[in-house]
Design an enzyme around this catalytic site. Structure first.
Site, mmCIF file in Angstrom:
data_model
loop_
_atom_site.group_PDB
_atom_site.id
_atom_site.type_symbol
_atom_site.label_atom_id
_atom_site.label_comp_id
_atom_site.label_asym_id
_atom_site.label_seq_id
_atom_site.Cartn_x
_atom_site.Cartn_y
_atom_site.Cartn_z
ATOM 1 N N HIS A 63 23.356 -17.823 13.335
ATOM 2 C CA HIS A 63 22.472 -18.456 12.367
ATOM 3 C C HIS A 63 22.160 -19.882 12.818
ATOM 4 O O HIS A 63 22.802 -20.422 13.726
ATOM 5 C CB HIS A 63 23.104 -18.447 10.984
ATOM 6 C CG HIS A 63 23.117 -17.084 10.354
ATOM 7 N ND1 HIS A 63 23.489 -16.878 9.036
ATOM 8 C CD2 HIS A 63 22.810 -15.862 10.850
ATOM 9 C CE1 HIS A 63 23.404 -15.581 8.761
ATOM 10 N NE2 HIS A 63 22.995 -14.948 9.845
ATOM 11 N N GLU A 65 22.617 -22.853 11.607
ATOM 12 C CA GLU A 65 23.667 -23.865 11.537
ATOM 13 C C GLU A 65 24.649 -23.724 12.702
ATOM 14 O O GLU A 65 25.045 -24.713 13.327
ATOM 15 C CB GLU A 65 24.422 -23.746 10.205
ATOM 16 C CG GLU A 65 23.546 -23.962 8.982
ATOM 17 C CD GLU A 65 22.954 -22.676 8.439
ATOM 18 O OE1 GLU A 65 22.798 -22.567 7.212
ATOM 19 O OE2 GLU A 65 22.660 -21.758 9.249
ATOM 20 N N ALA A 169 -12.201 -6.016 4.821
ATOM 21 C CA ALA A 169 -13.225 -6.443 5.772
ATOM 22 C C ALA A 169 -14.553 -5.882 5.265
ATOM 23 O O ALA A 169 -14.756 -4.664 5.270
ATOM 24 C CB ALA A 169 -12.928 -5.936 7.176
ATOM 25 N N ALA A 179 -24.464 3.560 3.382
ATOM 26 C CA ALA A 179 -24.650 4.759 2.567
ATOM 27 C C ALA A 179 -24.400 6.042 3.352
ATOM 28 O O ALA A 179 -23.981 7.061 2.784
ATOM 29 C CB ALA A 179 -26.070 4.767 1.992
ATOM 30 N N ARG A 199 -1.660 -7.851 11.844
ATOM 31 C CA ARG A 199 -0.854 -6.632 11.877
ATOM 32 C C ARG A 199 0.459 -6.854 12.628
ATOM 33 O O ARG A 199 1.499 -6.306 12.256
ATOM 34 C CB ARG A 199 -1.637 -5.519 12.568
ATOM 35 C CG ARG A 199 -2.752 -4.895 11.752
ATOM 36 C CD ARG A 199 -3.445 -3.810 12.554
ATOM 37 N NE ARG A 199 -4.460 -3.097 11.797
ATOM 38 C CZ ARG A 199 -5.177 -2.090 12.271
ATOM 39 N NH1 ARG A 199 -4.989 -1.701 13.532
ATOM 40 N NH2 ARG A 199 -6.076 -1.492 11.521
ATOM 41 N N THR A 211 -8.588 7.587 3.741
ATOM 42 C CA THR A 211 -8.934 6.768 4.907
ATOM 43 C C THR A 211 -8.364 7.364 6.178
ATOM 44 O O THR A 211 -9.027 7.407 7.224
ATOM 45 C CB THR A 211 -8.406 5.340 4.713
ATOM 46 O OG1 THR A 211 -9.074 4.734 3.604
ATOM 47 C CG2 THR A 211 -8.639 4.493 5.955
ATOM 48 N N PRO A 285 -10.650 1.869 -0.459
ATOM 49 C CA PRO A 285 -10.935 1.303 -1.776
ATOM 50 C C PRO A 285 -10.037 1.846 -2.887
ATOM 51 O O PRO A 285 -9.698 1.117 -3.822
ATOM 52 C CB PRO A 285 -12.395 1.697 -2.010
ATOM 53 C CG PRO A 285 -12.949 1.964 -0.655
ATOM 54 C CD PRO A 285 -11.833 2.503 0.153
ATOM 55 N N ALA A 288 -6.569 0.207 -2.479
ATOM 56 C CA ALA A 288 -6.688 -1.203 -2.841
ATOM 57 C C ALA A 288 -6.729 -1.365 -4.359
ATOM 58 O O ALA A 288 -6.033 -2.211 -4.934
ATOM 59 C CB ALA A 288 -7.946 -1.795 -2.207
ATOM 60 N N ALA A 290 -5.602 0.696 -6.613
ATOM 61 C CA ALA A 290 -4.328 1.098 -7.221
ATOM 62 C C ALA A 290 -3.330 -0.055 -7.189
ATOM 63 O O ALA A 290 -2.644 -0.330 -8.188
ATOM 64 C CB ALA A 290 -3.767 2.310 -6.493
#
Length: 355
Positions: A63, A65, A169, A179, A199, A211, A285, A288, A290
Site C-alpha cells: 500500500h 504508506e 453518441a 430512419a 472503455r 443492440t 436506448p 439506457a 431502464a
C-alpha cells in the site's frame, strides 16, 4: 520552511497541504481499473522536508504508506517523528498485505494527515487505531479533491454497487441512427478514440440484447492504431435472448457475461459480485432508459456530433416523463471539444431538499 511541528491538531499546514496535492499526483499513477483504490502517500520530516513517497501499484502490492516508508528507508531517512500525508485513511485490516496502521506505528510516525476517510467497513478504523497509539490524526483535508482521485471506487463502496456511466453518441437532435437504421459513423474519429480510451478505464461495458443482435458490436477497447488496449473490460449483455454463435462479442476482448434480466438492479448485483466498480452502459436506448428510470445512472458522457437527422432512433427511449416539470435535469461538469464533436459530461441533479 514552515515546520509541521507547529501545526495545530485541527488544521493542516501549507506544507502538509502541498504534500497532499503531491500525494494526489502519486495516487493517479496507480491503475484505474484495480479493485483497490488509488492511494498516494508523502512522508514529511519534522521540519517539513519530504523524506519518502509512495503509491499503490495494484492489488497484492504494498500500500502507499508502506511504499513511502520503504522509499524513506532506501534513502537512509529516519521516520521517527515524521508526518504521513495520505489520500485515503490508512487501512486497519489484513488482506493480501498487512495493516498500514501497524506499519506507521512501527515506523514511529507522529502525525497522519488524511484526505478521505475510508468508507469500506472492512478496511476502516485506521484513524481510531492510530489515535489509540497516541498518533495525531487529521482527516478530511481537501476531501473533495481526494474523492475525485478515488473516482468510481469511493462511490461504489459507499453505495454498495458499481458506479454507472451512461455513454451516448448522438446527433444534435438526439438521434443514434437514421430512419433506415444506419448509424456509422455519427461521431468522428477523435470522439470515437476518446470513447475507446474510456472503455479502457472501466471494469465492464453493458449493452442490451437488442443492440448486441442488431449491431453485432465487439465492445473492445482499442488504441489509435486499432490494436487492443492492455486492459479489456468485461463485456456484458443484458436481456433474455441468446447471442449468435458467431457474434463478435465471442471474439478477442474481455470476458463475455450475460445477465439474463431486464432489471438494472439485478444487473448491478451480478456485476458487483464479480468485483465490478465502474460500469459503462453503452446501449441501446432501451437499456439506457431502464437505468435512468431506476435512478442508477451516476454520470452521463454524451458525445454530440454537429449533425441533424430529424428522424430515426432516439438515444434514450421513453422515460415516462409527460411534462417539462418532470424532466430529468443534469448538471454539466465538463465540456470537451473532440475534433468536430463535443463531449458533455454531466451528472443527475440531486433531488430538491424539502424545507
Amino acid at each position: 520552511m514552515t515546520s509541521t511541528t507547529s501545526t495545530r491538531a485541527d488544521s493542516a499546514s501549507p506544507v502538509e497541504t502541498a504534500a497532499l496535492r503531491r500525494a494526489f499526483d502519486l495516487a493517479r499513477r496507480g491503475p484505474a481499473m484495480d479493485p483497490n483504490p488509488r492511494v498516494g502517500c508523502v512522508l514529511l520530516s519534522a521540519d517539513g522536508t519530504t523524506i519518502g513517497e509512495g503509491w499503490h501499484r495494484g492489488a497484492g502490492t504494498p500500500h502507499a504508506e508502506v511504499a513511502a516508508l520503504a522509499d524513506a528507508a532506501a534513502q537512509g531517512h529516519d521516520t521517527h517523528g515524521a508526518t504521513a500525508v495520505v489520500t485515503l485513511e490508512p487501512c486497519n485490516h489484513t488482506g493480501r498485505t498487512g495493516p498500514c496502521t501497524e506499519a506507521l506505528v512501527a515506523a514511529g510516525v507522529r502525525r497522519v494527515v488524511v484526505s478521505v476517510e475510508d468508507p469500506n467497513p472492512l478496511a476502516a478504523g485506521g484513524a481510531a487505531r492510530l489515535r489509540a497509539e497516541g498518533i495525531d490524526v487529521l482527516a478530511g483535508v481537501l476531501a473533495d479533491e481526494g474523492r475525485q482521485v478515488l473516482g468510481a471506487w469511493v462511490h461504489a463502496v459507499e453505495r454498495d454497487r458499481p458506479f454507472v456511466t451512461l455513454k451516448i453518441a448522438s446527433t444534435l437532435d438526439g438521434r443514434i441512427a437514421a430512419a433506415d437504421g444506419s448509424s456509422r459513423w455519427i461521431t468522428g474519429p477523435v470522439a470515437r478514440q476518446h470513447a475507446h480510451d474510456l472503455r479502457a478505464e472501466v471494469d465492464a461495458i453493458a449493452v442490451g440484447t437488442g443492440t448486441a443482435l442488431t449491431d453485432d458490436p465487439s465492445l473492445t477497447a482499442r488504441t489509435a492504431d486499432g490494436s487492443l488496449h492492455g486492459h479489456q473490460p468485461l463485456r456484458v449483455v443484458v436481456g433474455l435472448r441468446d447471442l449468435r454463435d458467431d457474434a463478435a462479442l465471442r471474439g478477442p476482448g474481455g470476458e463475455l457475461v450475460q445477465v439474463r434480466s431486464h432489471d438494472p438492479h439485478e444487473v448491478l448485483v451480478a456485476l458487483a459480485a464479480r468485483g465490478v466498480r465502474h460500469l459503462l452502459v453503452e446501449g441501446g436506448p432501451t437499456l439506457a432508459a431502464a437505468f435512468l428510470r431506476a435512478g442508477l445512472v451516476d454520470e452521463v458522457h454524451a458525445y454530440l456530433a454537429p449533425v441533424l437527422l430529424g428522424a430515426g432512433r432516439p438515444a434514450v427511449d421513453d422515460l415516462g416523463i409527460t411534462s417539462i416539470d418532470g424532466a430529468l435535469r443534469l448538471v454539466t461538469r465538463t465540456v470537451l471539444p473532440l475534433g468536430p464533436d463535443v463531449l458533455v459530461v454531466a451528472t443527475p441533479e440531486p433531488p430538491a431538499q424539502e424545507s
